[in-house]
Design an enzyme around this catalytic site. Structure first.
Site: not given
Length: 434
Positions: A69, A380
């Site tokens: 990510c 994230h």
């Protein structure tokens, strides 16, 4: 007609005594019989993929290939820069410039190809080629723990990619590129380095690709953090004292880019846990950023005329009286042309028939890279990108979502929610006819 008389629109039907089965005569001009449509309704999912992309209004997402990510969010934010895509399109498959290593060449090609796939696909793209070339060029992104690829720092990925492109897109292989990476993202700083103890003073210049927003208990807004980032202390040997001494470095911007990158310095190395810890403090940032106060006196002088032109244009848009007077307009024209000749203020120099676009020091937010979690090497990363139609898209790997402008301002930190780590601002320019 009914019973030999004309029935008007406002007639009272209850007085007519109309019975079941009674015939009414309709008199008028017959219109052409409506024809059935030649083509039936077409649903978006039935369109060719290139037409689906246009109908969708935003580019595709990117599959997470295992803790990637950090890479996906970086690509989505940089993909929002059309001038970068143009420069990449002009990069030759075979024409590697002098001094450019094969790994850098391959990474540039992979970036170009990935951007192309994002523009042409409605389905999520698997950036496998880009990931492989990134890890080959920078082995740090291939680190594993228990045979699993580790999460990496998005800022490091951003910095390494921009640095690589700054080498390849300014080489002979991309001479036709409209704007170099230096013009797009480069910031020239001039610094006054002073030692209070010895009285020594010197001037240094450097080129960087981002401004740092330093976060402390006194910083609540981006402006304050940038001010802290431009004034730092360093320890080095003093020739006058013959030993190490503390120097103060005060920096000012001497040349502005088309796109201004701001990094929030949210991570620091924590010895106790032996990892990067995160500063969760809330730091507000604006949708419109004016960096005039951070510029050198020389650059401020060059910015005055374009800034006045921008104010006049915006006032005219809202029907307000412009501030510029006829007597001062000639001075503005003179200083404007001087600024264009002596600096990189003019964006479009090639075609004299096109109005000049000059930098003003005012920038609009176009992309935000956020991090959610407590450590740079975990959590994230997500990219939030403004579209040409003004809408914002949250690119959460392969799942793009439409967001409102107020959602973007909630990414300033203060908790465990997504918080801004990198902000990308686009220059607001002033146009002149000469």
């Amino acid at each position: 007609m009914v019973k030999g008389g004309i029935l008007k629109d406002d007639a009272d039907w209850s007085t007519l005594g109309v019975k079941d089965g009674q015939k009414l005569m309709m008199i008028g001009t017959a219109d052409e019989i409506v024809k059935a449509p030649e083509k039936g309704p077409v649903f978006v999912e039935d369109l060719p993929e290139e037409e689906q992309v246009v109908a969708l209004g935003h580019s595709a997402g990117l599959y997470n290939l295992g803790n990637t990510c950090y890479m996906n969010s970086t690509l989505q934010c940089l993909h929002s820069v059309p001038e970068l895509k143009s420069a990449l399109l002009s990069y030759s498959d075979t024409g590697r410039g002098n001094g450019i290593d094969q790994a850098s060449h391959n990474l540039t090609l992979a970036t170009r190809n990935t951007f192309g796939e994002l523009d042409q696909s409605v389905r999520p793209v698997a950036p496998l080629q880009f990931l492989q070339t990134l890890r080959k060029k920078f082995p740090q992104f291939a680190q594993q723990h228990n045979n699993v690829y580790m999460q990496q720092d998005a800022e490091e990925c951003w910095t390494q990619l921009v640095y690589t492109l700054s080498q390849t897109l300014t080489s002979d292989a991309s001479e036709s590129a409209a704007l170099s990476m230096k013009q797009l993202f480069g910031i020239d700083l001039v610094s006054r380095v002073h030692c209070v103890e010895s009285g020594e003073e010197s001037t240094e210049t450097e080129s960087v690709y981002s401004l740092k927003c330093h976060i402390s208990q006194d910083v609540n807004h981006l402006h304050e953090g940038l001010k802290h980032g431009l004034k730092t202390e360093l320890e080095k040997v003093s020739p006058a004292l013959g030993r190490t001494a503390i120097y103060t470095r005060e920096s000012r911007i001497n040349e502005l880019p088309r796109y201004l990158t701001v990094q929030f310095v949210r991570f620091f190395w924590k010895r106790e846990s032996n990892q990067k810890a995160k500063i969760l403090r809330k730091v507000d940032y604006p949708l419109e950023l004016d960096v005039y106060d951070f510029c050198s006196d020389e650059l401020k002088q060059k910015l005055q005329a374009p800034r006045q032109m921008l104010r006049d244009a915006e006032n005219a848009k809202f029907g307000l009286k412009t501030e510029a007077k006829a007597s001062s307009s000639k001075e503005n024209e003179g200083s404007s042309s001087t600024a264009g000749d002596s600096s990189n203020m003019d964006i479009d120099k090639a075609d004299p028939s096109v109005p000049k676009k000059q930098l003003t020091g005012v920038y609009d937010l176009v992309a935000v890279l956020t991090h959610k979690g407590r450590s740079a090497d975990s959590g994230h990363y997500v990219g939030w990108v403004k579209q040409d139609n003004g809408k914002w898209i949250e690119f959460d790997d392969d799942n793009p979502n439409i967001r409102k402008e107020e959602d973007i301002l909630k990414l300033s930190g203060g908790g465990d929610w997504h918080m801004a780590y990198i902000c990308l601002y686009k220059a607001r320019v002033a146009e002149s006819k000469s």
